[in-house]
Design an enzyme around this catalytic site. Structure first.
Site, short mmCIF file in Angstrom:
data_model
loop_
_atom_site.label_atom_id
_atom_site.label_comp_id
_atom_site.label_asym_id
_atom_site.label_seq_id
_atom_site.Cartn_x
_atom_site.Cartn_y
_atom_site.Cartn_z
N CYS A 55 85.25 -5.40 92.77
CA CYS A 55 85.43 -6.52 91.70
C CYS A 55 86.68 -6.03 91.02
CB CYS A 55 84.25 -6.48 90.97
SG CYS A 55 84.31 -4.84 89.92
N ARG A 107 84.01 -0.31 93.92
CA ARG A 107 82.68 -0.35 93.51
C ARG A 107 81.75 -0.37 94.54
NH1 ARG A 107 81.45 -3.59 87.89
NH2 ARG A 107 79.97 -2.08 88.05
N ASP A 138 82.68 1.22 79.56
CA ASP A 138 82.74 -0.33 78.99
C ASP A 138 83.28 -0.41 77.52
OD1 ASP A 138 81.52 -0.95 81.45
OD2 ASP A 138 79.40 -1.13 80.68
N ARG A 180 79.17 -14.06 80.49
CA ARG A 180 78.35 -13.06 81.24
C ARG A 180 77.46 -12.04 80.56
NH1 ARG A 180 81.47 -9.70 84.75
NH2 ARG A 180 79.52 -8.66 84.69
N LYS A 232 72.14 -6.26 77.82
CA LYS A 232 72.41 -6.94 79.19
C LYS A 232 72.21 -5.73 80.32
CE LYS A 232 76.30 -7.45 81.25
NZ LYS A 232 76.69 -6.87 82.24
N ASN A 233 72.76 -4.47 80.10
CA ASN A 233 72.65 -3.73 81.43
C ASN A 233 71.27 -3.10 81.37
OD1 ASN A 233 75.25 -4.33 82.05
ND2 ASN A 233 76.26 -2.37 81.46
#
Ligand code: UD1
Length: 424
Positions: free
Chosen positions: A122, A127, A312, A404, A22-23
């Site tokens: 967030c 951030r 993560d 997500r 995803k990233n």
């Protein structure tokens, strides 16, 4: 709203195929704005963040041909930016997905102006994007914040610059790299992020005609070119999805073979797993992970930029440490507020105390299933992992966080013996 119900305590065994990252895919999609040609991205994961980026690009006027994956983990997206209608990225999309800010560098360098909503804070911290903006200013951009928007323009073109990030930033490196490929002259980006997702972007940009040296290092040299062309690029496998399923095997005393992985992108995690008593081995692009619950031991670790232990994976690893023998100290050095999973793990019977940026985990022999919820993607999945290991019923609320970033999570786990399902 959907929930996930787990009847835990089952040992996982079998194979899981890892999807595209995803990233890595998000900046690749933004890179389509750099050229009139068509960028084909192969191996997109079927997750909500990718759909949000596709929605944003559509709004800008990008033609998006998005093939839904059909269970094969291969989604292909063809993006064509020959007819951009606006350079405004609106608040209603950016606020839902921070990575939307990655359209700033490409829009500014190709069109000379961009209006991108400022992403808010967030769940895991404030951030800011100040480092993105400072670097773009050094390249000649004039930037103001007005009405919650980053208003950026440049007289003529962006120009190459000698840039040093005061702090390693993945998104900042990606944004500035994309801006630099079409800038006038040469750009040096020092203290650049070396994450595999940045490397994947640089490789794709090169195949679009960009001139970049130092790929994979912390010093990127970019020689600006006048234009880029289309290409086809396959996204790297998702190292965080890989790591999450590696923990699923470890925490259930199971034995999983993870297919479509690049283990060299997971060394920080593999090293930690090995210290914790988990066995891992590589075979033909696959990773086998097996463990015996009684052999799990607590270890200390600190999250770091690549190639260190990834932030993560911090929440998932903490879930594992909750059931290990002995103590473990987990220090979060990237984000200031990334322990929201702690109170929920404690509700499930974990023994954790937080002091500043460190969490001290005293392993326990048993935890107890509960109703839980989380406020971000990785925290949510850490509760699923704990639920898989605990006897009884765990019910996870706020499943939209998981959607997500995880593709068919329940299906993949259920195929390996987990009792897990989505309930309305
Ligand atoms: C990316 C990843 C995210 C991962 C993170 C760190 C994507 C879409 N997201 O996020 O999953 O957790 O890298 O590996 O790829 N910072 C500033 N000013 C800036 C930019 C960042 O102070 O202008 C700070 C951040 O608040 C954070 C640290 O720098 O404390 C690292 O952030 P960064 O690497 O930029 O993370 P993201 O790119 O947002």
């Amino acid at each position: 709203m959907d929930k996930i119900l787990i009847r835990g305590g089952k040992r996982l065994e079998g194979e899981i195929s890892i999807g595209g990252s995803k990233n890595a895919a998000l900046p690749l999609m933004a890179a389509s704005l750099l050229s009139e040609g068509t960028l084909e991205i192969v191996g997109l994961p079927d997750v909500d963040d990718i759909k949000a980026m596709a929605k944003l690009l559509l709004k800008l006027g990008v033609q998006v041909e998005y093939t839904e994956p059909t269970g094969s983990n291969i989604g292909t997206c063809r993006l064509s930016s020959s007819n951009i209608k606006t350079t405004k990225a609106p608040y209603d999309i950016v606020r839902k997905m921070r990575a939307s800010v990655l359209v700033l560098g490409p829009l500014l360098t190709r069109f000379g102006h961009a209006r991108v909503s400022l992403p808010g804070g967030c769940a895991i911290g404030t951030r800011p994007v100040d480092l993105h903006l400072e670097a773009l200013k050094e390249m000649g951009a004039v930037i103001q914040i007005q009405g919650g928007y980053i208003e950026a323009h440049v007289h003529g073109s962006l120009r190459g610059a000698n840039l040093t990030f005061p702090k390693i930033t993945v998104g900042g490196t990606e944004n500035v790299l994309m801006a630099a490929v079409l800038a006038k002259g040469d750009t040096i980006i020092s203290n650049a992020a070396r994450e595999p997702e940045v490397t994947d972007l640089a490789i794709c940009l090169k195949s679009m005609g960009a001139e970049i040296e130092g790929i994979g290092t912390n010093k990127l040299k970019v020689f600006g070119v006048r234009s880029l062309h289309g290409t086809s690029h396959k996204v790297i496998p998702d190292r965080i999805e890989t790591g999450t399923y590696a923990i699923a095997a470890s925490i259930t005393g199971g034995d999983l073979v993870l297919r479509n992985v690049q283990t060299n992108n997971n060394q920080g995690l593999l090293c930690a797993l090995s210290k914790a008593g988990v066995e891992t081995s590589e075979l033909d692009g696959a990773l086998r992970v097996s463990s015996k619950r009684e052999k799990l031991r607590g270890i200390n670790l600190t999250t770091e930029p690549f190639p260190g232990f990834p932030t993560d994976m911090q929440a998932q690893f903490m879930a594992l440490m909750c059931l290990a023998n002995g103590k473990s100290q987990i220090t979060e050095s990237i984000f200031e507020n990334r322990f929201m999973h702690v109170p929920e793990l404690v509700r499930m019977g974990a023994n954790i105390s937080v002091s500043g940026a460190s969490a001290l985990v005293q392993g326990v022999a048993k935890m107890s299933a509960a109703q839980v919820m989380a406020t971000d993607l990785r925290a949510s999945v850490s509760l699923i992992l704990a639920g898989l290991a605990i006897d009884g019923e765990t019910l996870l609320n706020r499943v939209y966080h998981l959607d997500r970033g995880y593709e068919r999570l329940e299906e993949k786990l259920a195929a390996c013996g987990a009792e897990i399902k989505r309930v309305k």
